[in-house]
Design a protein around this motif. Sequence first.
Motif, PDB file in Angstrom:
ATOM      1  N   ILE A 245       0.736  -1.283  -0.054  1.00 24.30           N
ATOM      2  CA  ILE A 245      -0.081   0.123  -0.108  1.00 24.30           C
ATOM      3  C   ILE A 245       0.800   1.212   0.030  1.00 24.30           C
ATOM      4  O   ILE A 245       0.605   2.072  -0.717  1.00 24.30           O
ATOM      5  CB  ILE A 245      -0.944  -0.080   1.293  1.00 24.30           C
ATOM      6  CG1 ILE A 245      -1.661  -1.376   1.147  1.00 24.30           C
ATOM      7  CG2 ILE A 245      -1.702   1.193   1.492  1.00 24.30           C
ATOM      8  CD1 ILE A 245      -2.668  -1.337   2.180  1.00 24.30           C
ATOM      9  N   GLY A 246       2.050   1.285   0.732  1.00 25.02           N
ATOM     10  CA  GLY A 246       3.080   2.576   0.841  1.00 25.02           C
ATOM     11  C   GLY A 246       3.358   2.568  -0.620  1.00 25.02           C
ATOM     12  O   GLY A 246       3.718   3.814  -1.032  1.00 25.02           O
ATOM     13  N   ALA A 247       3.803   1.583  -1.452  1.00 17.20           N
ATOM     14  CA  ALA A 247       4.488   1.763  -2.551  1.00 17.20           C
ATOM     15  C   ALA A 247       3.427   2.329  -3.503  1.00 17.20           C
ATOM     16  O   ALA A 247       3.767   3.310  -4.454  1.00 17.20           O
ATOM     17  CB  ALA A 247       5.028   0.356  -3.231  1.00 17.20           C
ATOM     18  N   ILE A 248       2.155   1.831  -3.722  1.00 16.58           N
ATOM     19  CA  ILE A 248       1.119   2.331  -4.515  1.00 16.58           C
ATOM     20  C   ILE A 248       0.770   3.761  -4.141  1.00 16.58           C
ATOM     21  O   ILE A 248       0.795   4.669  -4.917  1.00 16.58           O
ATOM     22  CB  ILE A 248      -0.247   1.584  -4.495  1.00 16.58           C
ATOM     23  CG1 ILE A 248       0.243  -0.016  -4.767  1.00 16.58           C
ATOM     24  CG2 ILE A 248      -1.259   2.029  -5.140  1.00 16.58           C
ATOM     25  CD1 ILE A 248      -1.089  -1.023  -4.727  1.00 16.58           C
ATOM     26  N   ALA A 249       0.725   4.092  -2.935  1.00 13.12           N
ATOM     27  CA  ALA A 249       0.593   5.552  -2.577  1.00 13.12           C
ATOM     28  C   ALA A 249       1.690   6.386  -2.976  1.00 13.12           C
ATOM     29  O   ALA A 249       1.343   7.666  -3.521  1.00 13.12           O
ATOM     30  CB  ALA A 249       0.297   5.632  -1.050  1.00 13.12           C
ATOM     31  N   THR A 250       2.838   6.046  -2.740  1.00 13.00           N
ATOM     32  CA  THR A 250       3.951   6.712  -3.341  1.00 13.00           C
ATOM     33  C   THR A 250       3.813   7.068  -4.841  1.00 13.00           C
ATOM     34  O   THR A 250       4.105   8.337  -5.350  1.00 13.00           O
ATOM     35  CB  THR A 250       5.217   6.113  -2.925  1.00 13.00           C
ATOM     36  OG1 THR A 250       5.189   6.035  -1.479  1.00 13.00           O
ATOM     37  CG2 THR A 250       6.522   7.078  -3.479  1.00 13.00           C
ATOM     38  N   LEU A 251       3.450   6.149  -5.583  1.00 13.00           N
ATOM     39  CA  LEU A 251       3.098   6.168  -6.817  1.00 13.00           C
ATOM     40  C   LEU A 251       2.349   7.296  -7.178  1.00 13.00           C
ATOM     41  O   LEU A 251       2.364   8.074  -8.396  1.00 13.00           O
ATOM     42  CB  LEU A 251       2.837   4.693  -7.656  1.00 13.00           C
ATOM     43  CG  LEU A 251       2.472   4.773  -9.058  1.00 13.00           C
ATOM     44  CD1 LEU A 251       3.752   5.257  -9.889  1.00 13.00           C
ATOM     45  CD2 LEU A 251       2.137   3.472  -9.415  1.00 13.00           C
ATOM     46  N   VAL A 252       1.187   7.040  -6.664  1.00 10.26           N
ATOM     47  CA  VAL A 252      -0.175   8.021  -6.682  1.00 10.26           C
ATOM     48  C   VAL A 252       0.506   9.280  -6.680  1.00 10.26           C
ATOM     49  O   VAL A 252       0.021  10.378  -7.244  1.00 10.26           O
ATOM     50  CB  VAL A 252      -1.365   7.588  -6.200  1.00 10.26           C
ATOM     51  CG1 VAL A 252      -2.389   8.645  -6.245  1.00 10.26           C
ATOM     52  CG2 VAL A 252      -1.875   6.125  -6.624  1.00 10.26           C
ATOM     53  N   LEU A 253       1.223   9.560  -5.412  1.00  8.34           N
ATOM     54  CA  LEU A 253       1.587  11.080  -5.068  1.00  8.34           C
ATOM     55  C   LEU A 253       2.476  11.672  -6.030  1.00  8.34           C
ATOM     56  O   LEU A 253       2.431  12.589  -6.239  1.00  8.34           O
ATOM     57  CB  LEU A 253       2.099  10.812  -3.485  1.00  8.34           C
ATOM     58  CG  LEU A 253       2.713  12.118  -2.877  1.00  8.34           C
ATOM     59  CD1 LEU A 253       1.633  13.087  -2.669  1.00  8.34           C
ATOM     60  CD2 LEU A 253       3.379  11.871  -1.626  1.00  8.34           C
ATOM     61  N   VAL A 254       3.373  10.836  -6.383  1.00  3.88           N
ATOM     62  CA  VAL A 254       4.522  11.394  -7.443  1.00  3.88           C
ATOM     63  C   VAL A 254       3.589  11.838  -8.700  1.00  3.88           C
ATOM     64  O   VAL A 254       3.953  12.746  -9.256  1.00  3.88           O
ATOM     65  CB  VAL A 254       5.307  10.398  -7.628  1.00  3.88           C
ATOM     66  CG1 VAL A 254       6.324  10.923  -8.770  1.00  3.88           C
ATOM     67  CG2 VAL A 254       6.293  10.210  -6.370  1.00  3.88           C
TER      68      VAL A 254
END
Length: 257
Positions: free
Chosen positions: A30-39
């Motif tokens: 979930i942290g990786a997906i959230a980082t992708l969306v944020l970037v």
Amino acid sequence: MNPRWAGFTAPFRWLIEAFDVGRHQPAVVIGAIATLVLVGMIPSLPPQLMAAVGSPVGLGGMMGFQGISFIVGILVTPVLTAGVYRIIDGAERGQPVQVGNLFDGFKDGSYGSLVAVTLLSLLLLFALGLIMAVTMALAAGTESLPALQAWFQQVAALQSQAEAGKAIQPDQLPPPPAALGSLVAVMLAFSPLWLFVIVGSAWALISVALRGVSPIAAMLGGLRAAVVNGLPIFLLVLALLLPAGLLGLLFGLIMAA
């Protein structure tokens, strides 16, 4: 790559499994997906914030931010997306993963291939869009283009009027031009091709990220896999669009009432 027929139920099975994709090391996934969306959101945040405080960005500034978004989408997003795929794959295999693996593509030698397969996808989408535009022009006829342009401008003006809070009267609705049916027919005819290219491009990126396949081979294999499994994928899209369409119709009726 040797694409094979996955069966009619495979896409539906994949959809069900997707809801359970974070069962292994969920915090990292979930942290990786959230980082992708944020970037992906960062380039669009400044104009939105400036508009919120009453200082909207001009045309030049908006084009600049769109250019930045395009560059990020080409040079950064593919690497982070590949990192998400690798994290999910590693978690499913029981391997230790961390959010920092999201950036492995910048240093493990796969950066060029990830960017190249993304450029191939965009080039293919651009070529398909150009072919569709030419087909639309031929189907509608060049003599019908001014009438179509005038109709679209009238519809856009009515949309702006509705957004401003002014009610649209029935007699304001412009009659659709005769060539509109031809445009709709061409769009429907090209929709399976768009689906194949989008799905094939996604699978091509996965092949580069997880298997180290060369960009051209990955793109050809992804497109072939999309065509081979085109019917079940198309059925899945229809199954997903049907409830979405019904909800949209219900929302429209409520707003009209």
